[in-house]
Scaffold this active site. Structure first.
Site, short mmCIF file in Angstrom:
data_model
loop_
_atom_site.label_atom_id
_atom_site.label_comp_id
_atom_site.label_asym_id
_atom_site.label_seq_id
_atom_site.Cartn_x
_atom_site.Cartn_y
_atom_site.Cartn_z
N GLU A 197 0.77 6.28 12.68
CA GLU A 197 -0.56 5.95 13.14
C GLU A 197 -0.72 4.47 13.48
OE1 GLU A 197 -3.61 6.94 10.38
OE2 GLU A 197 -5.18 6.67 11.87
N ASP A 198 -0.15 3.61 12.67
CA ASP A 198 -0.45 2.18 12.82
C ASP A 198 0.66 1.33 13.42
OD1 ASP A 198 -2.82 2.83 11.62
OD2 ASP A 198 -2.20 2.18 9.62
N ASP A 256 -22.44 14.27 -26.10
CA ASP A 256 -20.99 14.31 -25.98
C ASP A 256 -20.48 13.19 -25.08
OD1 ASP A 256 -22.30 15.53 -23.97
OD2 ASP A 256 -20.92 17.23 -23.77
N HIS A 260 0.82 -1.22 0.00
CA HIS A 260 0.00 0.00 0.00
C HIS A 260 0.86 1.27 0.00
CE1 HIS A 260 -2.96 3.02 0.99
NE2 HIS A 260 -2.43 3.19 2.20
#
Ligand code: MN
Length: 736
Positions: free
Chosen positions: A92-93, A275, A63
């Site tokens: 954060e993780d 269009d 990721h």
């Protein structure tokens, strides 16, 4: 728990491959030092996430690697951003601290990671006001370091691309946030490619059926469309080659999101959207020749196809504030079809696609220059062409302002003014000077007289007419759109109110004195209650403006009456009756199957609409359409209260009538009401619950509430009405 075996060796190969591909995607030459910093960030991230996997089962590190690659390849960011993207989820993780990052990668990287960590939870708060506060903070980080937002967009892009592996509930939440915040943000920043992919991906989850429908249609018509495009391009291609241009011509279908939007807005079928694709001509040319070359190409195109003069957009001479430069025209192609042609240089195309840097205001000696694009555009150009690998650090010096779509208008002397789209004569007057706004009575627009609320168009030349006798009206607030006009008008009324209050107070004091009653706040409160007002200043105001007749005001009697009055007993709250429902019309997701539900009034879903359930406080589950304008806000703000819902296919549902309203409007002609009602009740034999039609200045607009079984029936009604007259247009009401 099932233990899954992972082929670690194969995974390592995938990771190494992703890393190499990332390095290749960075477009500027990397120094030895750059390389080692990126490698360090990669290894730190790899180690920190080593025991984590994504919902899809793949190693987590893929990721951040993908996000970093999007930053480099699709947004054109440099080394610092790549490092930050690799590390964006670590603080954060994982156990990694911000201090550690600062120590290893320096202050700047740490600040960006900090920003990314802080904005990650923006929509996870259950409380709306906290969300709003967080969102404000997130926008403020824009001015701190825009890379925070750009990396966040890359992060969101990758999450959207891999959304299939999430639960349906998370899909709805994430897709709504994307539609609600991230796609508009990308648009404002001029990242058009990012914006339209985000829009398409969120449509895929929010309007699954419609999405698949258009996607299939596009596939089915591909061969035919490509043939048309080839035919269209051929003569242009030939002429441009003869003239010695270096160029590329692309014919691309428009995004599914924009096609769906057109179908809804204009209430037309897929086949009627004319269009479906746009032709883009990209000229490879020197900087000083771009403008003239674009116009030369325009002239070649219009040699072969007749242009629609109303559809010429020249953002080459005056670029949009977000940096977009391009020449658009719509021409009549073969078989009588309108075709949009976009003409731009290679450089303009880069900026339009990647949005890059063209969006910053240059900060000079601590002063933000916000007049004119020239200064900073010149600087952006310089930097874009600079081979210097550190040039991207210029982002630090730039501040960003969010712009909405805008129009350009001219003063009588030919001075150019920029205003938001939808601005009126009055907005223009206030833009020039507050006093001119307050005294404005109208304008000469391209030498024609127009009223205050007249909406401006690109290129208008405006001469304000003012009068010393003019005074602002409260209804001015209904049509002005600029913040400046709004605040100046409000300020005027606030001052007026303050003056009136002071006067009202004086009058009342005198009256109290004459009646020999002490002027106390209790007595005033009694008067407020007696006149059923909210505040004492309302009382002052009404007295001053003689809304309350002070000659008839008997203070003594009022005070006595209020004193002897019994306390009011609040009436028992009545429960709003909800229309009876077949209890099996909608199937909620398994776990919530037994919840009570009702249909949301804001979008009144009917069978055939894509729907979802929203758990309310005290009123059970409300069923909304996924395309409901409120729903997008609900889903992104209260994702945890969303449950999946779909229509039951039972006979019971098929027989039930649902209320749905449509809006008809158009040019008023004799008998229009009876034509419409005839179609509905006689020809189609549909029940009309109510109908109201207003006519004004030759135009009419009506609301009709109908009882229908499903969307197919509703669409049938709408197309019948529409085909009855060219002067009528029909829309479903609850869609904004
Ligand atoms: Mn992430």
């Amino acid at each position: 728990m099932v233990h899954k075996e992972f082929d670690l060796e194969a995974e390592n190969k995938v990771i190494v491959k992703a890393y190499r591909s990332l390095l290749k995607s960075i477009r500027r030459a990397l120094t030895k030092e750059d390389r080692s910093k990126i490698r360090e960030a990669f290894q730190l991230s790899l180690e920190a996430h080593k025991n984590m996997r994504r919902k899809s089962g793949e190693p987590y590190i893929l990721h951040p690697l993908a996000v970093a690659q999007i930053c480099a390849e699709e947004i054109g960011l440099g080394v610092t951003s790549v490092i930050c993207a690799l590390l964006h989820d670590t603080v954060e993780d994982t156990d990694i601290t911000l201090d550690f990052i600062k120590l290893k990668f320096g202050e700047k990287v740490a600040r960006i990671i900090d920003g990314l960590t802080k904005i990650s939870g923006v929509f996870d708060q259950p409380d709306r006001s906290i969300q709003a506060e967080n969102f404000k903070k997130m926008l403020l980080t824009l001015s701190d370091d825009v890379r925070v937002i750009l990396i966040k967009l890359a992060d969101r892009m990758h999450n959207m691309r891999t959304l299939d592996s999430m639960s349906p509930k998370s899909q709805l939440k994430i897709a709504s946030e994307t539609a609600y915040v991230y796609a508009p943000l990308a648009h404002r920043l001029g990242l058009y490619a990012v914006k339209s992919e985000l829009e398409d991906l969120s449509t895929k989850y929010l309007q699954a059926e419609n999405y698949v429908f258009v996607k299939n249609k596009l596939n089915e018509t591909k061969v035919q469309r490509n043939k048309y495009i080839r035919n269209f391009i051929e003569p242009i291609h030939e002429d441009m080659s003869t003239e010695g241009f270096k160029f590329e011509i692309k014919g691309r279908p428009k995004s599914i999101h924009s096609i769906l939007n057109k179908m809804k807005k204009q209430n037309v079928s897929f086949e009627e959207v004319y269009d479906l694709f746009a032709i883009r001509i990209i000229v490879d040319t020197a900087d000083d020749r771009e403008k003239s070359d674009c116009w030369k190409v325009y002239s070649i195109v219009t040699d072969h196809y007749t242009p629609n003069p109303d559809r010429l957009r020249d953002w080459v001479s005056t670029p949009k504030a977000n940096g977009y430069e391009s020449l658009h025209t719509t021409v009549m192609g073969p078989k009588g079809r309108w075709v949009e042609v976009q003409i731009r240089s290679k450089r303009m195309d880069e900026i339009a696609e990647k949005g890059f840097a063209a969006h910053w205001k240059y900060k000079d000696n601590g002063q933000v220059q916000d007049n004119g694009l020239e200064g900073w555009l010149a600087r952006v150009r310089e930097i874009l062409e600079s081979p210097d690998s550190n040039a991207m650090e210029f982002l630090d010096d730039f501040k960003l302002a969010l712009y909405s779509e805008e129009i350009f208008v001219f003063t009588p002397k030919g001075e150019l003014r920029k205003l938001p789209a939808g601005s009126t004569i009055l907005d223009f007057a206030f833009d020039i000077h507050t006093d001119l706004g307050l005294k404005c009575i109208g304008a000469k627009l391209n030498n024609k007289l127009v009223p205050l609320n007249h909406e401006l168009n690109n290129g208008d030349q405006v001469e304000i007419i003012s009068s010393g006798k003019q005074k602002p009206h409260e209804d001015w607030l209904d049509f002005v759109v600029t913040a400046k006009a709004k605040s100046r008008i409000r300020e005027y009324f606030k001052q007026l109110r303050l003056k009136a209050s002071a006067m009202g107070k004086e009058i009342l004091e005198r009256k109290f004195k004459n009646a020999k009653i002490t002027f106390t706040s209790e007595a005033l409160t009694s008067l407020v209650k007696y006149y059923k007002l909210k505040t004492v200043s309302d009382l002052y105001y009404q007295v001053a403006n003689e809304i309350i007749d002070r000659t008839k005001m008997d203070i003594e009697a009022i005070l006595l009456a209020e004193k002897t009055k019994l306390p009011e007993i609040p009436a028992p709250a009545k429960n709003k009756p909800t229309p009876a429902l077949p209890n099996d019309a909608v199937i909620l997701s398994e776990n919530e199957a037994n919840l009570e539900y009702g249909f949301a009034r804001c979008c009144s879903p009917i069978p055939g609409d894509d729907i979802f359930g929203f758990v309310t406080v005290g009123e059970g589950v409300k069923i909304h359409r996924t395309s409901c304008p409120n729903a997008v806000a609900l889903m992104s703000n209260y994702g945890y209260r969303i449950i999946k819902a779909k229509w039951a296919n039972s006979e019971n549902v098929q027989q039930k009538a649902f209320l749905s309203s449509i809006k008809v409007s158009g040019i008023d002609s004799v008998g229009i009401v009876s034509i419409i009602t005839d179609i509905i009740s006689k020809q189609l034999q549909i029940n009309m619950k109510s109908i109201s039609i207003n006519s004004q200045e030759g135009m009419f607009e009506g609301n009709i509430v109908l009882e229908v079984h499903d969307t197919r029936q509703l669409e049938n009604i709408m197309s019948s009405i529409k085909s009855s007259s060219e002067l009528i247009s029909v829309n479903r009401v609850d869609l904004s």
